[in-house]
Design a protein around this motif. Structure first.
Motif, PDB file in Angstrom:
ATOM      1  N   ILE A 226      38.356  43.551  31.499  1.00 24.73           N
ATOM      2  CA  ILE A 226      38.088  42.116  31.618  1.00 24.73           C
ATOM      3  C   ILE A 226      38.358  41.408  30.297  1.00 24.73           C
ATOM      4  N   GLU A 227      37.870  41.965  29.216  1.00 24.45           N
ATOM      5  CA  GLU A 227      38.082  41.346  27.900  1.00 24.45           C
ATOM      6  C   GLU A 227      39.567  41.233  27.574  1.00 24.45           C
ATOM      7  N   ASP A 228      40.328  42.252  27.950  1.00 24.98           N
ATOM      8  CA  ASP A 228      41.767  42.211  27.687  1.00 24.98           C
ATOM      9  C   ASP A 228      42.445  41.097  28.481  1.00 24.98           C
ATOM     10  N   VAL A 229      42.079  40.945  29.758  1.00 19.87           N
ATOM     11  CA  VAL A 229      42.668  39.896  30.587  1.00 19.87           C
ATOM     12  C   VAL A 229      42.332  38.514  30.027  1.00 19.87           C
ATOM     13  N   VAL A 230      41.099  38.330  29.603  1.00 17.61           N
ATOM     14  CA  VAL A 230      40.692  37.039  29.042  1.00 17.61           C
ATOM     15  C   VAL A 230      41.498  36.727  27.775  1.00 17.61           C
ATOM     16  N   ALA A 231      41.611  37.715  26.891  1.00 14.15           N
ATOM     17  CA  ALA A 231      42.348  37.497  25.646  1.00 14.15           C
ATOM     18  C   ALA A 231      43.832  37.247  25.910  1.00 14.15           C
ATOM     19  N   GLU A 232      44.419  38.041  26.806  1.00 17.05           N
ATOM     20  CA  GLU A 232      45.841  37.880  27.100  1.00 17.05           C
ATOM     21  C   GLU A 232      46.111  36.581  27.840  1.00 17.05           C
ATOM     22  N   GLY A 233      45.218  36.195  28.757  1.00 20.08           N
ATOM     23  CA  GLY A 233      45.391  34.934  29.456  1.00 20.08           C
ATOM     24  C   GLY A 233      45.340  33.751  28.507  1.00 20.08           C
ATOM     25  N   THR A 234      44.403  33.801  27.575  1.00 23.01           N
ATOM     26  CA  THR A 234      44.300  32.740  26.572  1.00 23.01           C
ATOM     27  C   THR A 234      45.570  32.685  25.726  1.00 23.01           C
ATOM     28  N   ARG A 235      46.058  33.857  25.312  1.00 21.06           N
ATOM     29  CA  ARG A 235      47.261  33.915  24.474  1.00 21.06           C
ATOM     30  C   ARG A 235      48.469  33.371  25.226  1.00 21.06           C
ATOM     31  N   ARG A 236      48.635  33.782  26.489  1.00 16.59           N
ATOM     32  CA  ARG A 236      49.800  33.342  27.265  1.00 16.59           C
ATOM     33  C   ARG A 236      49.759  31.832  27.532  1.00 16.59           C
TER      34      ARG A 236
END
Length: 401
Positions: free
Chosen positions: A272-282
């Protein structure tokens, strides 16, 4: 800026105050938002209740503690709301799509889907995502004004695009749909343009990746419970092995059950943390400023990072070889496919053996429409009902265990 409860949404979230409406116009009913109403309609549907007795991986008589389609769906909802909240997206829309994503699954999981797809070869095939769309737009009959649930455009769009865009801008199928669109999606698209060439909303993408996270982590739990592999077998896996090493270092001598829970807690949190960070970055990299910007991108905005995608891919490969293709699972699912094939053949030959509510215009149906009627009926069955119906019409019905 739109508001969901008391929390402001990011500019690229779907705004419940600016929905594209419903196929049949209705007066909205504050304080529930249109997306909240979608959630409630799905929860109260017959198809949603049936998920309680539909297989995730293990059929119902193998044990009470294994996931069913319903418990899997609720776990997807929890993950989707967590990600949507962290990103500032509309939680109700993410929840609606998580609630609806498996409504079209037939009995006996993907084995049942393959059986019905084979039965419908040359007649539009069978696709559980498309069947979910058919359930919410046609099969559910609860309202006086319309068939289906008359969900918002955004929810219907997200159901249809659970796996991403289906066509190019010219309407030609892409990817798995090169040979043509599923029947249900083709029929519905003639009524309402879902812009099948574009990506779905960020909330829909959240629901889709939450599906992956939920079944990755909780199929590990069920596989361990079923003794298809052990904790030591997971030690060499990226992500899972890392979490296992951490737990054993912190809690030496901890019992197996608690070790499993501690490991899976860490795995799901990191995904979940990875998806949140990657979504924010993208989102920042693409400069998206609206939901329309998200749809117009040539790639999803919600995804795993490259590093996490490789780890998640390794986890899926492990589950595929050690669980989904396990001799015990494959034997049961092969027998289950035979049950659905038998039922399909019987109801094609004897359509009036279906309940009276399925008899409308039977004498006027051509072969293709009759096959679709029979498929809709079988796809809606629970595992237990399918076995009961098989025992009613055939001398030998497998025990499936």
């Amino acid at each position: 800026m739109a508001v969901s409860g008391a929390r402001p949404l990011v500019s690229w979230a779907c705004d419940a105050e600016q929905v594209r409406g419903r196929l049949v116009p209705e007066r909205e009913m504050p304080p529930r938002s249109p997306f909240r109403r979608d959630c409630d309609r799905i929860i109260h549907s017959t198809a949603f209740r049936r998920l309680k007795h539909k297989t995730q991986v293990f059929v119902f008589n193998e044990g009470d503690h294994y996931r069913t389609r319903l418990t899997h769906t609720l776990e997807v909802v929890q993950v989707a709301r967590s990600i949507a909240r962290a990103l500032g997206l509309d939680e109700d829309l993410a929840e609606a799509l998580a609630l609806a994503h498996d409504l079209g699954h037939p009995p006996f999981a993907h084995a049942g889907e393959r059986a019905l797809d084979a039965c419908m070869a040359g007649q539009g095939g069978f696709d559980h995502n498309a069947q979910s769309l058919r359930v919410v737009t046609r099969i559910e009959r609860r309202y006086a004004q319309f068939d289906g649930l008359n969900l918002t455009w955004e929810t219907v769009e997200g159901i249809a695009k659970h796996n991403g865009p289906l066509t190019d801008r010219g309407g030609r199928g892409i990817g798995r749909y090169l040979g043509g669109l599923p029947h249900a999606i083709e029929v519905y698209s003639a009524q309402q343009d879902l812009e099948l060439w574009s990506h779905a909303s960020a909330e829909a993408q959240v629901a889709a990746i939450s599906d992956d996270i939920a079944y990755d982590v909780h199929d590990l739990d069920d596989g361990l419970r079923a003794h298809m592999f052990t904790l030591d077998d997971l030690a060499g896996l990226p992500l899972v092995g890392e979490a296992l090493g951490e737990v054993r270092g912190l809690y030496p001598g901890l019992g197996v059950a608690r070790t499993v829970n501690e490991v899976l807690r860490r795995v799901i949190t990191r995904l979940i943390e990875d998806v949140v960070a990657e979504g924010t970055r993208r989102a920042e990299a693409a400069g998206v400023a609206s939901a329309a910007d998200v749809r117009a991108l040539d790639h999803p905005v919600i995804a795993f990072s490259d590093a996490m995608r490789q780890k998640e891919k390794a986890l899926k490969a492990f589950l595929f070889s050690r669980m989904y293709r396990h001799e015990r699972v494959e034997r049961v699912m092969d027998e289950a496919k035979g049950v659905l094939r038998d039922l399909f053949g019987h109801f094609i030959a004897h359509p009036k053996d279906m309940p009276p509510s399925w008899h409308d215009d039977l004498d006027q149906l051509d072969d293709q429409r009759l096959a679709r009627r029979v498929t809709d009926y079988i796809a809606g069955m629970t595992d237990r009902y399918a076995l009961d119906q098989h025992a009613r019409f055939f001398d030998l019905t497998p025990d499936l265990r």
